[in-house]
Each structure stands twice: as C-alpha cells, then as structure tokens.
Design an enzyme around this catalytic site. Structure first.
Site, PDB file in Angstrom:
ATOM      1  N   ASP A 165       0.909  -1.154  -0.032  1.00 58.56           N
ATOM      2  CA  ASP A 165       0.005   0.136   0.039  1.00 58.56           C
ATOM      3  C   ASP A 165       0.761   1.407   0.083  1.00 58.56           C
ATOM      4  O   ASP A 165       1.934   1.284  -0.242  1.00 58.56           O
ATOM      5  CB  ASP A 165      -0.987   0.164   1.252  1.00 58.56           C
ATOM      6  CG  ASP A 165      -2.272   0.719   0.882  1.00 58.56           C
ATOM      7  OD1 ASP A 165      -2.179   1.851   0.567  1.00 58.56           O
ATOM      8  OD2 ASP A 165      -3.416   0.196   1.013  1.00 58.56           O
ATOM      9  N   THR A 184     -17.997   0.710   3.973  1.00 62.32           N
ATOM     10  CA  THR A 184     -16.649   1.212   4.727  1.00 62.32           C
ATOM     11  C   THR A 184     -16.865   2.618   5.302  1.00 62.32           C
ATOM     12  O   THR A 184     -17.918   3.036   5.363  1.00 62.32           O
ATOM     13  CB  THR A 184     -15.734   1.535   3.417  1.00 62.32           C
ATOM     14  OG1 THR A 184     -16.252   2.404   2.480  1.00 62.32           O
ATOM     15  CG2 THR A 184     -15.557   0.171   2.565  1.00 62.32           C
ATOM     16  N   TYR A 235     -13.856   6.263 -13.274  1.00 65.74           N
ATOM     17  CA  TYR A 235     -13.730   4.924 -12.392  1.00 65.74           C
ATOM     18  C   TYR A 235     -14.665   3.848 -13.130  1.00 65.74           C
ATOM     19  O   TYR A 235     -13.964   2.782 -13.216  1.00 65.74           O
ATOM     20  CB  TYR A 235     -14.539   5.363 -11.037  1.00 65.74           C
ATOM     21  CG  TYR A 235     -14.712   4.335 -10.088  1.00 65.74           C
ATOM     22  CD1 TYR A 235     -13.592   3.911  -9.086  1.00 65.74           C
ATOM     23  CD2 TYR A 235     -15.662   3.315 -10.087  1.00 65.74           C
ATOM     24  CE1 TYR A 235     -13.659   3.076  -8.288  1.00 65.74           C
ATOM     25  CE2 TYR A 235     -15.735   2.099  -9.449  1.00 65.74           C
ATOM     26  CZ  TYR A 235     -14.865   1.991  -8.177  1.00 65.74           C
ATOM     27  OH  TYR A 235     -14.894   0.903  -7.320  1.00 65.74           O
ATOM     28  N   ASP A 237       3.749   1.857  -4.820  1.00 66.13           N
ATOM     29  CA  ASP A 237       2.688   2.648  -5.497  1.00 66.13           C
ATOM     30  C   ASP A 237       2.591   1.911  -6.879  1.00 66.13           C
ATOM     31  O   ASP A 237       3.497   1.653  -7.673  1.00 66.13           O
ATOM     32  CB  ASP A 237       3.290   4.089  -5.945  1.00 66.13           C
ATOM     33  CG  ASP A 237       2.464   5.082  -6.638  1.00 66.13           C
ATOM     34  OD1 ASP A 237       1.457   4.251  -7.335  1.00 66.13           O
ATOM     35  OD2 ASP A 237       2.448   6.064  -6.984  1.00 66.13           O
ATOM     36  N   VAL A 238       1.442   1.132  -6.889  1.00 68.78           N
ATOM     37  CA  VAL A 238       1.167   0.361  -7.921  1.00 68.78           C
ATOM     38  C   VAL A 238       1.041   0.687  -9.348  1.00 68.78           C
ATOM     39  O   VAL A 238       0.796   0.148 -10.403  1.00 68.78           O
ATOM     40  CB  VAL A 238      -0.002  -0.759  -7.655  1.00 68.78           C
ATOM     41  CG1 VAL A 238       0.167  -1.690  -6.377  1.00 68.78           C
ATOM     42  CG2 VAL A 238      -1.178   0.092  -7.294  1.00 68.78           C
ATOM     43  N   ASN A 257      -5.766  -5.110  -6.127  1.00 64.38           N
ATOM     44  CA  ASN A 257      -7.140  -4.534  -5.473  1.00 64.38           C
ATOM     45  C   ASN A 257      -6.923  -3.107  -5.262  1.00 64.38           C
ATOM     46  O   ASN A 257      -8.073  -2.421  -5.139  1.00 64.38           O
ATOM     47  CB  ASN A 257      -7.238  -5.294  -4.111  1.00 64.38           C
ATOM     48  CG  ASN A 257      -8.298  -4.471  -3.118  1.00 64.38           C
ATOM     49  OD1 ASN A 257      -9.267  -4.640  -3.445  1.00 64.38           O
ATOM     50  ND2 ASN A 257      -7.793  -3.893  -2.156  1.00 64.38           N
ATOM     51  N   LYS A 313     -12.986   0.111 -14.440  1.00 62.36           N
ATOM     52  CA  LYS A 313     -13.555  -0.977 -14.186  1.00 62.36           C
ATOM     53  C   LYS A 313     -13.999  -2.010 -15.293  1.00 62.36           C
ATOM     54  O   LYS A 313     -13.702  -3.187 -15.306  1.00 62.36           O
ATOM     55  CB  LYS A 313     -14.708  -0.857 -12.968  1.00 62.36           C
ATOM     56  CG  LYS A 313     -13.960  -0.218 -11.614  1.00 62.36           C
ATOM     57  CD  LYS A 313     -12.884  -1.139 -11.001  1.00 62.36           C
ATOM     58  CE  LYS A 313     -12.521  -0.653  -9.554  1.00 62.36           C
ATOM     59  NZ  LYS A 313     -11.281  -0.963  -9.129  1.00 62.36           N
TER      60      LYS A 313
HETATM   61  N1  LIG Z   1     -16.005   0.138  -1.208  1.00 60.21           N
HETATM   62  C1  LIG Z   1     -16.928  -0.273  -2.031  1.00 60.21           C
HETATM   63  O1  LIG Z   1     -17.899   0.172  -2.167  1.00 60.21           O
HETATM   64  C2  LIG Z   1     -16.270  -0.888  -3.461  1.00 60.21           C
HETATM   65  C3  LIG Z   1     -17.204  -1.279  -4.621  1.00 60.21           C
HETATM   66  C4  LIG Z   1     -16.797  -1.903  -5.705  1.00 60.21           C
HETATM   67  C5  LIG Z   1     -15.162  -2.050  -6.044  1.00 60.21           C
HETATM   68  N2  LIG Z   1     -14.437  -1.608  -5.172  1.00 60.21           N
HETATM   69  C6  LIG Z   1     -12.925  -1.558  -5.338  1.00 60.21           C
HETATM   70  O2  LIG Z   1     -12.303  -2.301  -4.206  1.00 60.21           O
HETATM   71  C7  LIG Z   1     -11.137  -1.920  -4.302  1.00 60.21           C
HETATM   72  C8  LIG Z   1     -10.727  -1.735  -2.663  1.00 60.21           C
HETATM   73  O3  LIG Z   1     -11.489  -0.682  -2.246  1.00 60.21           O
HETATM   74  P1  LIG Z   1     -11.798  -0.112  -0.614  1.00 60.21           P
HETATM   75  O4  LIG Z   1     -13.317   0.014  -0.539  1.00 60.21           O
HETATM   76  O5  LIG Z   1     -11.108  -1.212   0.190  1.00 60.21           O
HETATM   77  O6  LIG Z   1     -11.135   1.118  -0.805  1.00 60.21           O
HETATM   78  P2  LIG Z   1     -10.192   2.057   0.228  1.00 60.21           P
HETATM   79  O7  LIG Z   1      -9.958   3.309  -0.104  1.00 60.21           O
HETATM   80  O8  LIG Z   1     -10.482   1.560   1.730  1.00 60.21           O
HETATM   81  O9  LIG Z   1      -8.923   1.164   0.060  1.00 60.21           O
HETATM   82  C9  LIG Z   1      -8.050   1.185  -1.215  1.00 60.21           C
HETATM   83  C10 LIG Z   1      -6.439   1.092  -0.833  1.00 60.21           C
HETATM   84  O10 LIG Z   1      -5.849   1.297  -2.038  1.00 60.21           O
HETATM   85  C11 LIG Z   1      -4.591   1.907  -1.689  1.00 60.21           C
HETATM   86  N3  LIG Z   1      -4.035   2.668  -2.753  1.00 60.21           N
HETATM   87  C12 LIG Z   1      -4.599   3.813  -3.388  1.00 60.21           C
HETATM   88  N4  LIG Z   1      -3.777   4.028  -4.489  1.00 60.21           N
HETATM   89  C13 LIG Z   1      -2.650   3.136  -4.444  1.00 60.21           C
HETATM   90  C14 LIG Z   1      -1.557   3.297  -5.226  1.00 60.21           C
HETATM   91  N5  LIG Z   1      -1.367   3.996  -6.231  1.00 60.21           N
HETATM   92  N6  LIG Z   1      -0.775   2.121  -5.061  1.00 60.21           N
HETATM   93  C15 LIG Z   1      -0.881   1.377  -3.907  1.00 60.21           C
HETATM   94  N7  LIG Z   1      -2.117   1.256  -3.171  1.00 60.21           N
HETATM   95  C16 LIG Z   1      -2.992   2.397  -3.511  1.00 60.21           C
HETATM   96  C17 LIG Z   1      -5.121   3.072  -0.648  1.00 60.21           C
HETATM   97  O11 LIG Z   1      -4.252   3.553   0.274  1.00 60.21           O
HETATM   98  C18 LIG Z   1      -6.113   2.433   0.042  1.00 60.21           C
HETATM   99  O12 LIG Z   1      -5.473   1.628   1.224  1.00 60.21           O
HETATM  100  C19 LIG Z   1     -10.792  -0.644  -5.117  1.00 60.21           C
HETATM  101  O13 LIG Z   1     -10.346  -1.049  -6.392  1.00 60.21           O
HETATM  102  C20 LIG Z   1     -12.299  -0.301  -5.206  1.00 60.21           C
HETATM  103  O14 LIG Z   1     -12.468   0.402  -6.557  1.00 60.21           O
HETATM  104  C21 LIG Z   1     -14.803  -0.841  -3.664  1.00 60.21           C
END
Ligand SMILES: NC(=O)c1ccc[n+]([C@@H]2O[C@H](COP(=O)([O-])OP(=O)(O)OC[C@H]3O[C@@H](n4cnc5c(N)ncnc54)[C@H](O)[C@@H]3O)[C@@H](O)[C@H]2O)c1
Length: 255
Positions: free
Chosen positions: A37, A189, A154, A59-60, A86, A158
C-alpha cells in the site's frame, strides 16, 4: 479452513477496507501475505506483524515498484501463488463526463487499470514458472450497470479490468494460471458511512436498488477472494465473480 496453507499471496491496497479484510482472511486460511500500500513502512508493518507477513510500501502505478514488489515476495518466500490486485481510488473530482477533467481521468485510469496491467505483467512470469497461480483483479458492479450519479473514469477503468481479466484468463488457462475479476457491490466502508451520515437521501437512493436492503461488509468480499484463490475454484477462470447482493440481477426490489 486451511485451504491456503503454505501459499504466498500479494495483496495491493492492503491497508484499505477490502484489502485488509482479505489479508486477514487469507492469513486465517493458512496463507502468508505480502501487504502492499502507499503508507509508510512503520504504519504498514503494524498490520504485517499482526498477520506474520510482510509489508512493502508500493505505488502500484509505478512499473519499477511493481516489478520489485513481486520480486521481493518471490525472493523472500520462494513462490507467489496468489495476487489480489485490489488497489483503487474513486476521488470526488471523478464525476460526470461534463465536469471531469483529463488529469482526473488519467489519474483514475492509472491507479485502477494501469496498475492491474502492471501487477499481472509482473506476477505472471513467476506463476508460469511454477505452473500454478490465482490472480484476482478487483473490478466493480459499476462495470456492469449505468449510474446517473456518474464517476466516469472509475466506471470505465473497471470495465477495462473486466475485459483484461477475461483475456488473461483465456490466454494462460493451459499454464495453470487462473485469472478472475471480483466485482463487489457497494461495501460498508468508513468512507461510505461518513458520506451517507451527511446525506441520508444519498444512502436511501442507493439502498432501494439493493435486494438485501444493505451494503456488503468487507469480510463478505474477502470470503469470495479466499474462495477464488483456493483450489475450490479450480475450474473458475476468465470469470466475473459478482458479490453484489443481487443488485445487478434486480428490477424491482422488496419493500
Ligand atoms: N468500497 C466499495 O464500495 C467498492 C465497491 C466496488 C469495488 N471497490 C473496489 O475495491 C477496491 C478496494 O476498495 P476499498 O473499498 O477497500 O477502498 P479503500 O480506499 O479502503 O482502499 C483502497 C486502498 O488502496 C490504496 N491505494 C490507492 N492508490 C494506490 C496506489 N497507487 N498504490 C498502492 N495502493 C494504493 C489506498 O491507500 C487504500 O489503502 C478498489 O479497487 C475499489 O475500486 C470498492
């Protein structure tokens, strides 16, 4: 259940809601997890220590960093069996196409889509060499459904994750590598809770479409990742695995 005993998993976005719940679940099922992360090493290490895993600040969106992430995981543990790609962002500036600027468009594409390309590109060689591996890329139900409350980049990112995952799943199917997309519905969340506490109408407008009348918990998404990562999913590849509580199947929901 110890379905993942002895497996090595890399989880990106590992300190976020879904990522951390998944890192915990994979560990509980016997895997050793490399958490990646953006947080500084001291912060990430607290979680890695809890799970007896490894934290790497990564940083991915940066190719060298991603290459080093999988190399370090492989050098440290000898294999990389599971990649949960993810990490993702959904910034407020990503809105209607009429308002969303090119910078925002690109930033979201880089983080949500290019990162998945990079992670797959750099983990697949390890999985080919060991003739086994499971890749799970996080997409979203919005890749399937249109929303009037748009987040244009976004949604497009996806959709890209879904298409790329399908192609990789097909290409590497005979080499023992499974590649699947996980599409969560809305997840409960802290961010979502805060947003909806401020604006209950916004929550109600979304909940009406959810047959179960609630959003997912992160643990429910993590359970699906653990399944896809395990040999229980040995005949599942190139699939979109929806964990959306029925949202994409719904027309009229219960009162
Ligand atoms: N929460 C929802 O409702 C939901 C629904 C569908 C899909 N998603 C997807 O699920 C995944 C996780 O989401 P979440 O809800 O846990 O969000 P979150 O914001 O809690 O977690 C995302 C994490 O990714 C990290 N991140 C961001 N940019 C980064 C980078 N460049 N390099 C490394 N790490 C990075 C952030 O620091 C964070 O810890 C995401 O891809 C999101 O699009 C979430």
């Amino acid at each position: 259940m110890q379905r993942l005993a002895g497996r090595i998993a890399v989880v990106t976005g590992a300190l976020g809601g879904i990522g951390l719940a998944t890192a915990r679940r994979l560990t509980a099922e016997g895997a050793t997890v490399v958490l990646a992360d953006l947080a500084e090493p001291e912060e990430g290490r607290r979680y890695a220590d809890e799970l007896d895993g490894l934290y790497l600040k990564a940083d991915v969106t940066d190719e060298e960093t991603v290459e080093a992430l999988f190399r370090t995981a492989h050098d440290t543990y000898g294999t990389v069996d599971i990649a949960f790609n993810n990490a993702g962002i959904s910034p407020p500036e990503d809105d209607s196409i009429l308002q969303t600027g090119l910078d925002t468009w690109k930033r979201v594409q880089e983080t949500n889509l290019t990162s998945v390309y990079l992670c797959c590109k750099h983990v697949i060689p390890y999985m080919r060499a060991q003739e086994k591996g499971s890749i799970i890329n996080t997409a979203s139900f919005v890749a399937r459904m249109g929303a009037a409350t748009s987040q244009i980049s976004y949604t497009a990112s996806k959709g890209g994750v879904l298409a790329m995952t399908r192609e990789l799943g097909v290409q590497f199917a005979r080499e023992g590598i499974r590649v699947n997309a996980l599409s969560p519905g809305p997840v409960n969340t802290p961010l979502l809770r805060e947003l909806f506490a401020e604006d209950p109408e916004r929550a109600a407008r979304r909940l009406v479409h959810a047959p179960m009348g609630r959003f997912a918990e992160a643990d429910e998404i993590a359970a699906a990742v653990a399944f896809l990562a395990s040999d229980d999913a040995s005949y599942i590849t190139a699939a979109e695995f929806l964990v959306d509580g029925g949202i994409t199947g719904a027309y009229v929901t219960p009162l």
